[in-house]
Design a protein around this motif. Sequence first.
Motif, PDB file in Angstrom:
ATOM      1  N   MET A 152       8.054  -6.579   6.406  1.00  0.00           N
ATOM      2  CA  MET A 152       7.369  -5.248   6.660  1.00  0.00           C
ATOM      3  C   MET A 152       6.891  -4.777   5.200  1.00  0.00           C
ATOM      4  SD  MET A 152       7.775  -4.277   9.686  1.00  0.00           S
ATOM      5  CE  MET A 152       7.615  -2.419   9.711  1.00  0.00           C
ATOM      6  N   SER A 153       7.006  -5.575   4.296  1.00  0.00           N
ATOM      7  CA  SER A 153       6.380  -4.911   3.028  1.00  0.00           C
ATOM      8  C   SER A 153       4.819  -4.297   2.949  1.00  0.00           C
ATOM      9  CB  SER A 153       6.673  -5.802   1.963  1.00  0.00           C
ATOM     10  OG  SER A 153       6.077  -6.985   2.209  1.00  0.00           O
ATOM     11  N   ALA A 154       4.128  -5.135   3.794  1.00  0.00           N
ATOM     12  CA  ALA A 154       2.965  -4.697   3.998  1.00  0.00           C
ATOM     13  C   ALA A 154       2.442  -3.723   4.968  1.00  0.00           C
ATOM     14  CB  ALA A 154       1.960  -6.057   4.309  1.00  0.00           C
ATOM     15  N   ARG A 155       3.497  -3.049   5.405  1.00  0.00           N
ATOM     16  CA  ARG A 155       3.428  -1.963   6.428  1.00  0.00           C
ATOM     17  C   ARG A 155       3.276  -0.458   5.792  1.00  0.00           C
ATOM     18  NH1 ARG A 155       3.894  -2.697  11.549  1.00  0.00           N
ATOM     19  NH2 ARG A 155       2.508  -0.999  11.801  1.00  0.00           N
ATOM     20  N   ASN A 156       2.976   0.459   6.431  1.00  0.00           N
ATOM     21  CA  ASN A 156       2.745   1.720   5.709  1.00  0.00           C
ATOM     22  C   ASN A 156       4.644   2.073   5.506  1.00  0.00           C
ATOM     23  OD1 ASN A 156       3.711   3.850   8.053  1.00  0.00           O
ATOM     24  ND2 ASN A 156       2.316   2.543   8.772  1.00  0.00           N
ATOM     25  N   ILE A 157       4.578   2.893   4.625  1.00  0.00           N
ATOM     26  CA  ILE A 157       6.093   3.627   4.265  1.00  0.00           C
ATOM     27  C   ILE A 157       6.784   3.997   5.368  1.00  0.00           C
ATOM     28  CG2 ILE A 157       7.457   4.782   2.524  1.00  0.00           C
ATOM     29  CD1 ILE A 157       5.470   4.204   0.281  1.00  0.00           C
ATOM     30  N   TYR A 158       6.109   4.858   6.155  1.00  0.00           N
ATOM     31  CA  TYR A 158       6.599   5.586   7.095  1.00  0.00           C
ATOM     32  C   TYR A 158       7.233   4.397   8.380  1.00  0.00           C
ATOM     33  CZ  TYR A 158       7.382   8.251  11.436  1.00  0.00           C
ATOM     34  OH  TYR A 158       7.871   8.960  12.649  1.00  0.00           O
ATOM     35  N   ALA A 159       6.562   3.448   8.654  1.00  0.00           N
ATOM     36  CA  ALA A 159       6.706   2.622   9.578  1.00  0.00           C
ATOM     37  C   ALA A 159       7.779   1.686   9.131  1.00  0.00           C
ATOM     38  CB  ALA A 159       5.519   1.856   9.979  1.00  0.00           C
ATOM     39  N   ARG A 160       7.717   1.236   7.820  1.00  0.00           N
ATOM     40  CA  ARG A 160       8.706   0.177   7.061  1.00  0.00           C
ATOM     41  C   ARG A 160       9.950   1.037   7.060  1.00  0.00           C
ATOM     42  NH1 ARG A 160       7.994  -1.940   0.939  1.00  0.00           N
ATOM     43  NH2 ARG A 160       9.824  -3.325   0.889  1.00  0.00           N
ATOM     44  N   SER A 161      10.018   2.199   6.589  1.00  0.00           N
ATOM     45  CA  SER A 161      11.398   2.929   6.429  1.00  0.00           C
ATOM     46  C   SER A 161      12.122   3.233   7.773  1.00  0.00           C
ATOM     47  CB  SER A 161      10.944   4.471   5.770  1.00  0.00           C
ATOM     48  OG  SER A 161      12.024   5.192   5.841  1.00  0.00           O
ATOM     49  N   LYS A 162      11.227   3.532   9.063  1.00  0.00           N
ATOM     50  CA  LYS A 162      12.012   3.545  10.148  1.00  0.00           C
ATOM     51  C   LYS A 162      12.369   2.190  10.586  1.00  0.00           C
ATOM     52  CE  LYS A 162      11.453   7.913  11.837  1.00  0.00           C
ATOM     53  NZ  LYS A 162      12.794   8.703  12.274  1.00  0.00           N
ATOM     54  N   ALA A 163      11.681   1.176  10.472  1.00  0.00           N
ATOM     55  CA  ALA A 163      12.391   0.022  10.908  1.00  0.00           C
ATOM     56  C   ALA A 163      13.523  -0.318   9.821  1.00  0.00           C
ATOM     57  CB  ALA A 163      11.122  -1.099  10.526  1.00  0.00           C
ATOM     58  N   GLU A 164      13.347  -0.153   8.645  1.00  0.00           N
ATOM     59  CA  GLU A 164      14.763  -0.381   7.913  1.00  0.00           C
ATOM     60  C   GLU A 164      15.866   0.492   8.318  1.00  0.00           C
ATOM     61  OE1 GLU A 164      16.893  -2.299   5.352  1.00  0.00           O
ATOM     62  OE2 GLU A 164      14.913  -2.918   5.836  1.00  0.00           O
ATOM     63  N   CYS A 165      15.817   1.558   8.912  1.00  0.00           N
ATOM     64  CA  CYS A 165      16.583   2.515   9.396  1.00  0.00           C
ATOM     65  C   CYS A 165      17.236   1.864  10.541  1.00  0.00           C
ATOM     66  CB  CYS A 165      16.363   3.935   9.736  1.00  0.00           C
ATOM     67  SG  CYS A 165      15.991   4.965   8.350  1.00  0.00           S
ATOM     68  N   GLU A 166      16.506   1.595  11.470  1.00  0.00           N
ATOM     69  CA  GLU A 166      16.972   0.765  12.728  1.00  0.00           C
ATOM     70  C   GLU A 166      17.764  -0.343  12.426  1.00  0.00           C
ATOM     71  OE1 GLU A 166      14.437  -0.116  15.860  1.00  0.00           O
ATOM     72  OE2 GLU A 166      13.227   1.842  15.773  1.00  0.00           O
TER      73      GLU A 166
END
Length: 706
Positions: A508-522
Amino acid sequence: MTMTAFAQDRPIRAALLGAGYIADWHAAAIAATPGVELVAVCDQSAAAAEALSQSYGITAYHDLEKMLTAGVADAVHIVTPPGTHRALAETCLRAGHHVLVEKPVALSGDETAEISQIATETGRVFAAGHNFMGTPGYQRLKTRLEAGEIGRIAAAEINWHFPMMPLRSGPFGLWLLAEPKNMLLELGPHLFAFAVDLFGPLTVDHVSLSKPVAIPGDTTRPQGWRILASAGDVSVTLNLSLVETMDDRSVTLHGSTATARYDYAHDVLTVDGENAADIVANPFLRQMSLAGQHLREGVVNGARQLVSLNRKSPYGLSFAGLSRAFYSAIRSGRPLDARFSGDAATEVMRAIDAAIALMPKAAKKPKPASRAKPKPSVLIIGGTGFIGRTLTRAWVAKGRDVRVLSRGTSGPFDDIADNVQLTSASLRDPDQLTHALEGIEIVYHLGKSMDATWEAALKNDVAVTETIARAANAAGVKRFIYTGTIASYDMSDPHVTISEATGFDADMSARNIYARSKAECEARLLEMYRQDDLPLVIARPGIVVGHGGPLQHWGIGRWHGAGAVRIWGKGHHGLPFVLNEDVVEALILMAENDAALGESFNLVGGPKLSARDYFDAIHARLGARIKVKSGNLVAFYASASVKYLLKKHVLRRGGLSNPSLSDWKSRAHFSPFDNRLPTELLGWQPETRRDVFLTKAIDEANLLGF
């Protein structure tokens, strides 16, 4: 006491008192002021102070006395809530510090005069944060006025026509919404400061209010103000309009020689005067003069922002001008520029006092029936937000009391205070969370953190979410419901239908920070579900619309004020819209249905409207034709990549991300969604009738504020 000049052989050390949104603007202005060094920040929230201190490489304090006694600063910018300004200014002045106080500098003219008097007694500089008078264009306006180029002024109009989204969409716990007069205290100084600086003390003759909007759990607030005043022979009209309108923040002077209009939001000055040409040439030459002035202003402002990588926006320049005037007075020992002086600030606040006195008496706030003490079994983190407010009221309607984690003790639930308890707790502190979780069976984590770097997201979003989940699990809650986002999916391919079985990108490193952060939380919450039996359910709402939602929804496109939007892509494909009330219904079903445990649900419903369908419906139903332009996603990506490279290699900023082309395409929501899982497993029934959906999403949503 007379102030002496500051030593020339060392920088003036500056500190920020307050670490909120406006502190960043002050920090940038300090950094742009020669001979001044930002050294410290102090905020009661240690987390907020630490976050700002890391951004600027300065020392963080969360106790003002410690910072003052440490002697680390010579001047303090007070950027805390307005009700604290008077006392904090006195504390800092008597401790030997110069002070710059954000507007409103106090809550009345008397309080402002007291600060000014203390500054005089202590021989320190007190500057009022009337930043818009610090722009280059305003100084040019004054120069032309003083040179007689506008002539004798008969009348002036000072406008603030600019949408205020919190009035309609929240958050409603803000200080400026606590009382009707607070909006005039918050915004009025911008307008009154221009009038006082240009014409002297004002006499306020009339105040009329318009376009009231209902505040949840409270009464109404005006969205329009018209104030008639005078200063000598000059008639002054001050207009405030906070509905969804074209941005017009301007000062217009009607003189005997010319009419001058200064757009202080964009730093554009034009002077329209007659000429001595004959009757045929006059109209042409007059308009050509205006065209030339607009061309000059456009070129100057465009070049200024281009070469500074947008660091010299008009708003940023206004703070820089204020900062230069403040520190120039400290350095030289000479009187402060009259634009920002204590005397001028006192006159500004006395005029606002007079306007407030002419306001109609506010209606009494609604009260609950019994004032009983709530016994909450539901905890909602983010309960004062768009979804959270509706969810809170839905649970109360079902007979449950709710605890809402809030930064303040007031919120949009005064009418149901028997059933809603507002609690303040640090989301980073396990002990405070444990206390907040007492008696709780169901936890909703609706919060989000908008961070500029991945490191900040890991700290402010991911780590915070883990802390909340651990505390909830230790407290033995029966359900922990987390709201992720469909933005974490790769939605760039219209031929791929997304369901809950669709995974996120492995990297997910090439995604925007908001989308990446939410995915990491999940991901981390799912690991806790598997390893620690966290009773987890994940909800991923689509583009949420409905009453209390914003007109300028960035899930649809990039907005340029209320009247223009560049949509993501061409805007002809269906978007994953969903009504807020339908999202809330699903969130309650997730808590009531044991089959939901361990599952994730994409909450997408409604008819298959495209972006253009949506804006056509707004035009048909509200009479507002919003200018819609297609957004070239490749161009968006290329432009963002250039900015990223310049910021990284020219400005030497670290921790930035450059989302991929696929990420930009995902913003268009090209991929359709399959919502069978929540409908079949939970019995969820989102609205699919087009006319009913549009009635709730547009007609009843109060998108324009009137």
